[in-house]
Structures are given as structure tokens and as C-alpha cells.
Design a protein around this motif. Structure first.
Motif, short mmCIF file in Angstrom:
data_model
loop_
_atom_site.label_atom_id
_atom_site.label_comp_id
_atom_site.label_asym_id
_atom_site.label_seq_id
_atom_site.Cartn_x
_atom_site.Cartn_y
_atom_site.Cartn_z
N TYR A 100 0.85 -1.19 0.00
CA TYR A 100 0.00 0.00 0.00
C TYR A 100 0.88 1.23 0.00
O TYR A 100 1.80 1.36 0.82
N ASP A 113 2.32 0.32 3.88
CA ASP A 113 2.25 -1.09 4.24
C ASP A 113 3.16 -1.87 3.31
O ASP A 113 3.01 -1.80 2.09
N PHE A 182 -5.51 3.09 6.04
CA PHE A 182 -4.30 2.40 6.44
C PHE A 182 -4.44 1.72 7.80
O PHE A 182 -3.83 0.69 8.05
N ASN A 186 -3.85 -2.44 8.04
CA ASN A 186 -2.59 -2.63 8.75
C ASN A 186 -2.69 -3.85 9.66
O ASN A 186 -2.88 -3.75 10.86
N THR A 187 -2.58 -5.03 9.06
CA THR A 187 -2.78 -6.26 9.83
C THR A 187 -1.64 -7.26 9.69
O THR A 187 -1.65 -8.29 10.33
N PRO A 191 1.97 -5.20 13.23
CA PRO A 191 1.28 -4.03 12.70
C PRO A 191 1.90 -2.72 13.18
O PRO A 191 2.42 -2.62 14.29
N ILE A 197 2.09 4.94 11.41
CA ILE A 197 1.29 5.19 10.20
C ILE A 197 1.34 6.67 9.84
O ILE A 197 1.56 7.04 8.67
#
Length: 387
Positions: A100, A113, A182, A186-187, A191, A197
Motif C-alpha cells: 500500500y 504497508d 491504512f 494494517n494487519t 502491525p 502510520i
């Protein structure tokens, strides 16, 4: 409110990362999740899916059109074997999970990500020293111990030609929506936390401001060496100070959530038209003054729960106490605080022992607007003790 009973020690949980304590108290949320007050409109969410070769992605990193969030320590925590097995997966032509990226109005993109994966691949292929492959599962006899330059040409081509899929958030997507996207995706792996972030999404200006604030001797002394925190909790605390300093505690009511409050402040710090250089200088001076004043009053117990009763040592730094006391103490003369420090400490410890509403405001659901206002108002009264 008073009590004749001996106070019980608070149940304080410390955050951990890679099985090590971080020095920061973990915040807890109430089990009941409130209704979403401001759902995003579907038309505000714009995500484009693009495909790149790894060679193309690495070229974009080198020419700085794809940014790996500089000064982001968390992106470098993978162990040698983890890094080697990622490269092995590429050599085995196993598809990598989607990445991402966040794109800005100038066409530059930031990795949000997949940062560790791209950092690892870039280090192996383009890094000045690179690293030798170690601990492989399937290609021990073929490439174990080799660096990129040592690989046969077909293996190099396999890495360079490998395809990756990236979901790119369009720059017209509002920052709050982008941040929420996000958070939702975000997993993977370990994380990212909220500040990590924000760091990946932000520009260099806000990053530099927060870095300068947290790398001062005043901050390091007040927090017992928290500057340069592995998970960027130091920068989140500096950002919280900036947010309340710029907007005032009452300004928090316009946002209703800590995430929105801090995201908006990050955006403001990124744009000189919102916060000019002169204001930044005032902000940084206020932050240093607040840290010095906190040390004058509380010594090495600054920003920590410190109830009355038997000595229990030092608890971890508490974010809510940090923002409330830092903003409050910024307005005082250090000589005045030194004279009244004993009375202020007594008032603060009394609050943390018998005022359960205050304890709630610094322990759980600390972003609740009512709790934010209560802890600021009550902290301000405690700071007047001894007058």
C-alpha cells in the motif's frame, strides 16, 4: 473526595515490542465501541491498483519518487534469517502480499504497508553493503551465503523482473480517510502503531519538527531517555503537545477523537501556510520549557502515575499525563514552580490516589472528549497548589 483506606497500587500495564518493555504505559479502551459519528462517503475513497517490477520499484526508491519513510527505525527490525527468507521467496517466485502506497499531489509516493519488505529487498539488491543470504530453507545448496552481486545472472533477473502489486491511495483522498484506510489494512506481521502510520503518511517538515523536539536534552532528561523511541512513541507525545499547544484543550472538542486531532495537526505542521517557521520556533521553545519545568516539579517521576502510599518505584510514561502536565507547566516560571514543587506534587499524587474520575481520564478511553477536558481542567488546578 477523601479516603481513610490505604491506597491500592494502580493496575498499570506497559507496552512491549519484540518481548521488550517500551517504557510507555499501554492505553486501554472501553469494551463498548461507540457508533461512528462521521462515516466516510464512499466517493471519498479512491484507490488505484498498479503493478510494478521490483526493478522499477527499486529505481523509484533510488530516484526518491517512492519513499521508504526515512528515519523509521521500526522498518529495520527484521532479523537476518527473516530477510534472507524473503529474498528466497522472491527467488522461488512466490507472489509477495500486496503493498500500500500513499501518493501526494506531485506524484511522489510513500510506502505505508510493506515497508519492511521493500526495505529488505532494496538493502539486498541496491544497498552499499547488502547482506549475505543465511538460513534458507530450499535454496541452501544454490545461493546460501551469497550476496546479490554473487548471484548468477538468471537469479538476478528473477529478482529484478518479479512483479509486485500495489494499492495506491489517490492524493485527492482526504487525509483523515487515508489514515483510516491504512489503519484498516494494517494487519500483517507486526502491525504499525498509530504514530508509525502517521509518520509514513507525513512529509519531511513535520517529521523534522517532531524529531527536533524529541532529541533535545530537555525531553530526554524529563522522560529518562525516551528520545529516539523504537516505536516512535516519543514523537507521538511531541505531536500531542503540538496539537494541544496549537488548538488549546478546548479545540479538541472540534475533532472528537485523538486520531483526527493528531492527523490534522500533522497535516498543519507539514504546511508552512498553516504553521509558519516563526510559530514552529515558538512551539519548540514551549516544548523545551515544558520539559524543563516538569523535571523541576516531578524529577524522575514526571509524566508517570505516582499515587500516595508506599514507594512502588517508577511506572511507565503515561501519554495522557504527559500532554496534560506538559501543556499546563509551559505557562509557569521555573523559579515559581521550584518554590511550590512540593505542594504541586502532593496535589498531583492526591489526584492519582483518590480521584477515580481523574484516574479514568488518564487510563482508559483517554481520547473521550469529556475525559480530555476533565484531566486538563483538574491538572491546571493542581498546578496552582501552594499559592
Amino acid at each position: 473526595m477523601t479516603t481513610s483506606q490505604s491506597p491500592a497500587a494502580p493496575d498499570v500495564k506497559e507496552e512491549h515490542f519484540l518481548d521488550a518493555p517500551t517504557g510507555i504505559e499501554a492505553e486501554t479502551e472501553d469494551e463498548e465501541v461507540p457508533e461512528i459519528e462521521r462515516p466516510w462517503k464512499p466517493e471519498q475513497i479512491r484507490v488505484n491498483t498498479k503493478q510494478f517490477s521490483l526493478r522499477n520499484a527499486l529505481d523509484m526508491i533510488d530516484d526518491e519518487s517512492l519513499e521508504l519513510a526515512p528515519d523509521f527505525q521500526r522498518g529495520r527490525v527484521w532479523k537476518h534469517v527473516q530477510k534472507s527468507r524473503l529474498i528466497e521467496s522472491v527467488l522461488l517466485q512466490i507472489p509477495l502480499p500486496a503493498f500500500y502506497f500513499a501518493e501526494d499531489a506531485d506524484g511522489f509516493m510513500r510506502v505505508v504497508d510493506g515497508l519492511q519488505r521493500l526495505s529488505t529487498i532494496h538493502d539486498f539488491v541496491r544497498g552499499q553493503e547488502g547482506f549475505a543470504l543465511k538460513g534458507l530453507e530450499y535454496l541452501q545448496e544454490t545461493v546460501e551465503g551469497k550476496r546479490f552481486d554473487d548471484l548468477p545472472a538468471p537469479w538476478k533477473r528473477r529478482i529484478n523482473n518479479a512483479q509486485i502489486m500495489a494499492h495506491v491511495i489517490d492524493p485527492t483522498t482526504p487525509p483523515d480517510v487515508m489514515y483510516d484506510i491504512f489503519k484498516r489494512i494494517n494487519t500483517g506481521g507486526t502491525p504499525l502503531n498509530a504514530q508509525e502510520i502517521r509518520h509514513c503518511m507525513s512529509k519531511d517538515r513535520s517529521r523534522s519538527i517532531l524529531k527536533r523536539m524529541t532529541l533535545t536534552a530537555a525531553f530526554d532528561t524529563a522522560t529518562n531517555g525516551l528520545g529516539g523511541h523504537t516505536r516512535m512513541n516519543d514523537r507521538e507525545m511531541a505531536l500531542r503537545f503540538a496539537a494541544f499547544w496549537l488548538h488549546g484543550p478546548g479545540g479538541y472538542l472540534d475533532f472528537g477523537s485523538m486520531d483526527s486531532f493528531l492527523q490534522r495537526t500533522t497535516t498543519m505542521l507539514d504546511h508552512p501556510n498553516d504553521v509558519d517557521d516563526a510559530t514552529v520556533e515558538q512551539l519548540e521553545a514551549a516544548f523545551r520549557r515544558a520539559m524543563e519545568n516538569a523535571r523541576v516539579v516531578f524529577g524522575d517521576q514526571a509524566f508517570r502515575k505516582w499515587p500516595q502510599g508506599p514507594d512502588t518505584g517508577k511506572y511507565p510514561i503515561n501519554r495522557a499525563l504527559f500532554e496534560a502536565w506538559a501543556i499546563t507547566l509551559d505557562d509557569y516560571d521555573p523559579s515559581d514552580l521550584a518554590r511550590r514543587s512540593g505542594a504541586i506534587v502532593d496535589a498531583a499524587r492526591h489526584l492519582m490516589t483518590v480521584d477515580y474520575r481523574y484516574l479514568d481520564s488518564i487510563t482508559s478511553s483517554t481520547g473521550d472528549a469529556r475525559r480530555v477536558m476533565y484531566r486538563f481542567e483538574t491538572t491546571a488546578k493542581a498546578a496552582e497548589a501552594g499559592r
